[in-house]
Design an enzyme around this catalytic site. Structure first.
Site, PDB file in Angstrom:
ATOM      1  N   ASP A   1       0.833  -1.195   0.000  1.00 26.06           N
ATOM      2  CA  ASP A   1       0.000   0.000   0.000  1.00 26.06           C
ATOM      3  C   ASP A   1       0.872   1.250   0.000  1.00 26.06           C
ATOM      4  O   ASP A   1       2.009   1.237   0.483  1.00 26.06           O
ATOM      5  CB  ASP A   1      -0.886   0.037   1.249  1.00 26.06           C
ATOM      6  N   LYS A   2       0.296   2.350  -0.484  1.00 21.79           N
ATOM      7  CA  LYS A   2       1.012   3.626  -0.494  1.00 21.79           C
ATOM      8  C   LYS A   2       1.488   4.010   0.902  1.00 21.79           C
ATOM      9  O   LYS A   2       2.594   4.522   1.083  1.00 21.79           O
ATOM     10  CB  LYS A   2       0.103   4.716  -1.065  1.00 21.79           C
TER      11      LYS A   2
END
Length: 259
Positions: free
Chosen positions: A63-64
């Site tokens: 995930d970012k």
């Protein structure tokens, strides 16, 4: 345990640190807040390719908001091999998270199907058609841990599947949303406290074991957390995590190599 390259080998945008380079793969420490895919600008894979001057192939994702270990293959053949290994759960992944809330249980399974919820979030359901599976351990902090807020708890998570937002949803379901994770009502913090901490696998007959302590976030870099990592969780693959075969009815679940 495989030796990593010296800290500080970094690209000009500080989006990653190069940790290990092999003929078939590279290992980087992704910075929190850096997109895996190209969005407004170049994504992580593009940045690593530009820095190293070679084509690379994604075999799993972060995930970012998540920092930490990311493996990229250097050829289509290696990418196919690593993708198969991730799908067959032959690569052990371990994550760290920190919450300011007490979980429903200090360790155990979180399992269930995941469904889209509001605002791009997901929720865990009680069904087990194609479930997300996570086992976790946790540790509190005894005595004065002045760098941490009262009630802070550190988690070591081992996902047995790879679903989008899986670990964030797992801890939310335990009443211990990750600090800084506003999407899942985590306590305010200077970052989302989720980090890809360790990888262990065999490749071409050789064993590789990597550990990457977090370097971003005041609570992750506190002496209290760092002491936990060096004393209790320095080699997480040696800990007594349950095997997936203990859940025979779930042995056929699908993987998408995401977390």
């Amino acid at each position: 345990m495989t030796d990593l390259m010296p800290a500080g080998v970094i690209d000009e945008q500080a989006s990653f640190r190069l940790l290990f380079r092999h003929a078939d793969f590279v290992l980087v420490d992704k910075a929190a807040g850096v997109s895996f895919h190209s969005e407004d600008g170049p994504g992580l894979v593009v940045a690593v390719e530009a820095a190293l001057g070679q084509k690379l192939y994604a075999v799993h994702r972060l995930d970012k908001v998540t920092s930490g270990l990311l493996l990229l293959a250097t050829s289509p053949q290696a990418a196919a091999g690593f993708t198969e290994m991730f799908s067959a759960r032959l690569i052990s992944k371990f994550y760290l998270a920190l919450s300011l809330c007490k979980p429903k249980q200090k360790q155990g399974w979180v399992k269930g199907d995941m469904q889209p919820a509001r605002r791009g979030a997901y929720k865990l359901t009680s069904t087990l058609h194609n479930p997300a599976l996570t086992y976790f351990l946790s540790a509190g902090f005894d005595g004065p841990a002045t760098e941490l807020l009262e009630g802070a708890r550190l988690f070591l998570l081992k996902p047995y599947s790879g679903k989008t937002h899986q670990l964030r949803v797992a801890l939310k379901s335990q009443g211990a949303a990750i600090a800084g994770d506003a999407l899942y009502q985590g306590a305010p913090a200077d970052r989302v406290y989720l980090h890809a901490y360790a990888l262990a696998f065999d490749w071409q007959g050789e064993q590789y074991q990597f550990v990457c302590p977090p370097t971003q976030g005041g609570w992750f870099t506190s002496s209290a957390v760092q002491q936990k990592l060096t004393t209790a969780w320095a080699q997480p693959w040696t800990l007594a995590f349950p095997l997936l075969k203990m859940l025979p009815s779930l042995s056929g679940i699908e993987q998408d190599n995401d977390c």
